[in-house]
Enzyme design. Structure first.
Site, mmCIF file in Angstrom:
data_model
loop_
_atom_site.group_PDB
_atom_site.id
_atom_site.type_symbol
_atom_site.label_atom_id
_atom_site.label_comp_id
_atom_site.label_asym_id
_atom_site.label_seq_id
_atom_site.Cartn_x
_atom_site.Cartn_y
_atom_site.Cartn_z
ATOM 1 C CB CYS A 76 -12.494 33.780 22.281
ATOM 2 S SG CYS A 76 -12.314 35.415 21.641
ATOM 3 C CG HIS A 77 -18.316 33.575 19.792
ATOM 4 N ND1 HIS A 77 -18.418 34.161 21.028
ATOM 5 C CD2 HIS A 77 -19.367 32.725 19.679
ATOM 6 C CE1 HIS A 77 -19.495 33.697 21.635
ATOM 7 N NE2 HIS A 77 -20.089 32.828 20.841
ATOM 8 C CG MET A 115 -11.428 38.489 24.478
ATOM 9 S SD MET A 115 -10.679 39.187 25.972
ATOM 10 C CE MET A 115 -9.297 38.091 26.230
ATOM 11 C CG ASP A 130 11.888 34.006 20.622
ATOM 12 O OD1 ASP A 130 12.581 33.257 21.354
ATOM 13 O OD2 ASP A 130 11.780 33.839 19.388
#
EC number: 4.6.1.17
Length: 166
Positions: A76-77, A115, A130
């Protein structure tokens, strides 16, 4: 010679060169769903969780994760994101509730932000888990998907399982 875009002619991984692609306005929206119990839903709405309200923390985690996507996903860039916004809504479902986490990421650049949007909702879901696991470890993180993307050479995409969003 490699037939795959992310491998060089020696068969080793490479990051694709995007320098020849035109910079355009691009947006991506992703969604992730977290199935929770009625007990957890009540604890959140009664503000009785020991760790506090999980949603603002999940929101910040999603924004931070979107900015760090290139560090998580090898090919991924790294890009200069112009905006990231997350949303949270609860929907009643059989035997509990579904928390629907949405993220929209925008950029003016030469590669998309799909992404980044997917990473944002995933990190938000993990952070929510969490924050809430002391009350309910049986939460299920499910159905992470790209809802839509706009811009770029390939045009717009709308997931067939979601309504077209304008």
């Amino acid at each position: 010679m490699s037939q795959f875009s992310h491998y060089n002619e020696d068969g080793l991984p490479k990051m694709v060169d995007i320098s020849s692609k035109s910079a355009t306005s691009r947006t991506a929206t992703a969604e992730c769903r977290v199935r929770i119990s009625p007990r957890l839903y009540e604890a959140i709405h009664e503000q009785s969780l020991k760790k506090g309200n999980p949603l603002p923390v999940a929101q910040v985690a999603g924004i931070m994760a979107a900015k760090k996507t290139a560090e998580w996903i090898p090919m991924c860039h790294p890009i200069l994101i112009q905006g990231t916004d997350l949303s949270f809504k609860y929907e009643p479902v059989k035997d509990g509730y579904m928390l629907v986490i949405g993220a929209t990421v925008t950029v003016d650049g030469n590669t998309g932000v799909e992404m980044e949007a997917l990473t944002a909702v995933t990190a938000a879901a993990l952070t929510f888990y969490d924050m809430c696991k002391a009350v309910d470890k049986s939460m299920v993180i499910e159905e992470t998907l790209l809802v839509k993307k706009t811009g770029g050479k390939n045009g717009d995409f709308y997931h067939p399982r979601r309504e077209k969003m304008d």
